[in-house]
Design an enzyme around this catalytic site. Structure first.
Site, PDB file in Angstrom:
ATOM      1  N   CYS B  35       0.816  -1.216   0.000  1.00  0.00           N
ATOM      2  CA  CYS B  35       0.000   0.000   0.000  1.00  0.00           C
ATOM      3  C   CYS B  35       0.847   1.261   0.000  1.00  0.00           C
ATOM      4  CB  CYS B  35      -0.908   0.049   1.227  1.00  0.00           C
ATOM      5  SG  CYS B  35      -2.237  -1.134   1.172  1.00  0.00           S
ATOM      6  N   CYS B 105      -3.608   9.466   5.344  1.00  0.00           N
ATOM      7  CA  CYS B 105      -2.572   9.287   6.367  1.00  0.00           C
ATOM      8  C   CYS B 105      -3.171   9.454   7.767  1.00  0.00           C
ATOM      9  CB  CYS B 105      -1.440  10.293   6.173  1.00  0.00           C
ATOM     10  SG  CYS B 105      -0.535  10.048   4.638  1.00  0.00           S
TER      11      CYS B 105
END
Lengths: 386, 187
Positions: B35, B105
């Protein structure tokens, strides 16, 4: 802090000699080259000189040079012209590692109903020519391939492929934007029908491209309008940039040897230094068949954007093969196509040098990089201490 | 260049609490190598259910490191109950905002925290329910629907920013757009 610029595959500094040559054409020598008066006509003569210099770099005839606004325009013009010239053919062959200017256009043509063969590469970035040659058929209008890859520097055997295409009566275009000025290009040695160049990759300004169209190749203009560029590209000439491009091509030709020797030695020194001082680092691409200025190197277990930002803190400019810098979230399509493992693909950095770099700069990079990589590995959950 | 706030830059260049914790009471892991980002969060929890220490190990871009660093600062001193209420928006706000494309994030921070708390409380973390829509990042339709409703996402592009879904090969973008449209109607 001194800037160390090693991102020359992204763009280059305008050479001082190029700028000097251009400056009068921004101010006192503003004439239109198409005008009947000598004030404009003299600019036209200067353009003729520039066209000759560009032609000389690739061993073409000046009449085969068309000035455009950028490499992307040249690529688009070439591909769309090939299709317009062959309205009954609906197939294009290209590769999986092309620049977006070619890749995205081909993908959009695919949606319009064209058949596109994206030829794969192996883990060294080498083109699968068996698949390429097998894909050529009576329906193929064009083969379009980059001469050298912007990320890895891997060079494709375009001359050999151009021969095969010519044997089958298929048009051949090459995006030589990264190859120009770094390795010799000679269109007289291979049946290349069209070839793209970009000014800002070879120390000319941005907003300047070139499309070589071989004499006798039917060309359908991308931009229609005035008679400029022999009716192949309308629009009043970007005189200063064309004149700069001429000078830049002249310089590029004279620097080819230095690229192959001094620049190659700096790249090799940088590569060896990084591999020696940083564990779990891997060079991407076929080492013996690369542009002399390019190094793509992956560092396991760390991420490219973080590396670049820490490098930026020390004044070193480079690019990453990772996603996070571009907005896409996967590693670059080039590294993915080469099946570079995720572990190093996300942590890939591209250094691309020019003749303006020095060996001292390479030593500085070699000194700084191990600390940067270690600092990020120290907080990476995937870094197993070696 | 991303336009990062000074606080993001500070937490990236001077990360707080990075490192592996010796004998942690709770651990939350999210993300993976493929990822492109991953976070492992370590917590110390006292008898009163209060977080006394937090550290992280992160692989990822500057905003992933900064979000992790911020998260550890934010949870220290909180009770588990209060920590469980933290959202990704709180993390982004603490950092003075994140570029929209980097919101995932902060989502990663929230996810790792939830997993750590659930693990500590012995709550079985359910396998991701629903059908996988994004093969690249393993995101399901139910996760997308939840995010659209929780975060008021408007488009497939928003979903990519928050969940990364659709940010790889892009083949699922049309499907995501459909899910977003129907989830917006429901919401």
């Amino acid at each position: 802090m001194k800037t160390i610029y090693t991102d020359n595959n992204a763009t280059t500094m305008v050479a001082p000699e190029v700028l000097e040559e251009m400056l009068p054409y921004f101010s006192e020598l503003y004439g239109n080259p198409s005008s009947m008066h000598s004030f404009g006509g003299n600019v036209g003569l200067k353009l003729k000189e520039a066209r000759q210099k560009v032609a000389d770099l690739i061993h073409a005839d000046p009449g085969e040079i068309v000035f455009t606004s950028c490499g992307s325009e040249s690529d688009n013009a070439a591909i769309l012209s090939a299709l317009a010239a062959n309205p009954d053919k609906k197939h294009i062959i290209t590769s999986v590692v092309e620049h977006p200017a070619v890749k995205n256009l081909c993908q959009s043509l695919e949606k319009e109903g064209y058949r596109i063969t994206f030829v794969p590469v192996d883990n060294m970035g080498r083109l699968d020519t068996d698949i390429l040659y097998a894909a050529m058929d009576n329906d193929t209008a064009l083969v379009t391939l980059m001469w050298a890859n912007n990320e890895t520097g891997v060079i494709f055997p375009v001359e050999e492929i151009a021969e095969k295409a010519a044997e089958k009566g298929i048009l051949f275009h090459t995006d030589a934007v990264q190859a120009a000025g770094k390795i010799p290009i000679d269109v007289s040695q291979a049946p290349i029908d069209m070839l793209s160049l970009s000014g800002h990759k070879i120390h000319a300004p941005k907003g300047m491209g070139v499309l070589y169209v071989k004499k006798g190749v039917k060309f359908h203009p991308f931009l229609k309008g005035g008679h400029q560029e022999g009716g192949r590209r309308a629009g009043t000439e970007n005189t200063a940039s064309i004149i700069g491009m001429g000078k830049a091509c002249e310089l590029a030709g004279s620097h080819l040897k230095e690229m192959d020797t001094r620049v190659r030695a700096m790249r090799d020194h940088l590569e060896a230094g990084l591999l020696e001082n940083i564990p779990a680092a891997t060079v991407n691409g076929e080492k013996d068949n690369r542009l002399p200025n390019t190094l793509s190197i992956g560092f396991d277990a760390v991420e490219g954007e973080s590396i670049l930002l820490l490098m930026d803190q020390t004044g070193i400019c480079a690019s990453s093969g990772s996603a996070c810098t571009s907005g896409s979230l996967d590693p670059s399509h080039v590294l993915m196509a080469m099946k570079v493992p995720f572990e190093s693909a996300h942590g890939t950095i591209r250094f691309s040098l020019s003749t303006y770099n020095t060996m001292e700069e390479m030593d500085h990079i070699i000194e700084v990089m191990p600390g940067i990589i270690q600092r990020l590995r120290d907080m990476s959950p995937f870094w197993k201490k070696h | 260049m991303w336009e990062y706030s000074d606080k993001v830059k500070d937490h990236f260049l001077n990360p707080r609490n990075s490192g592996v914790m010796e004998s942690p009471d709770a651990v939350g892991e999210t993300g993976s190598l493929s990822c492109g980002d991953a976070l492992k969060l370590f917590l110390k929890v006292n008898d009163n259910g209060r977080i006394t220490d937090a550290t992280f190990m992160t692989f990822g871009c500057a905003s992933a490191v900064a979000s992790s660093s911020a998260l550890t600062e934010m949870v220290k001193g909180l009770t588990l109950d209060d920590a469980a209420k933290l959202t990704n928006d709180d993390i982004a706000d603490y950092l003075g905002g994140l570029p929209k494309e980097k919101m995932h994030c902060s989502v990663m921070g929230q996810d790792a925290l939830r997993k750590a708390i659930n693990g500590y409380r012995g709550i079985q973390i359910q396998e991701k329910p629903g059908d996988v829509v994004c093969e690249c990042f393993g995101v399901t339709d139910l996760e997308i629907i939840e995010a659209v409703k929780d975060k008021s996402l408007e488009s497939a592009e928003d979903v990519t920013c928050y969940l990364k879904a659709g940010g790889g090969c892009g083949n699922c973008l049309e499907k995501i757009e459909e899910i977003v449209e129907s989830a917006k109607v429901e919401a």
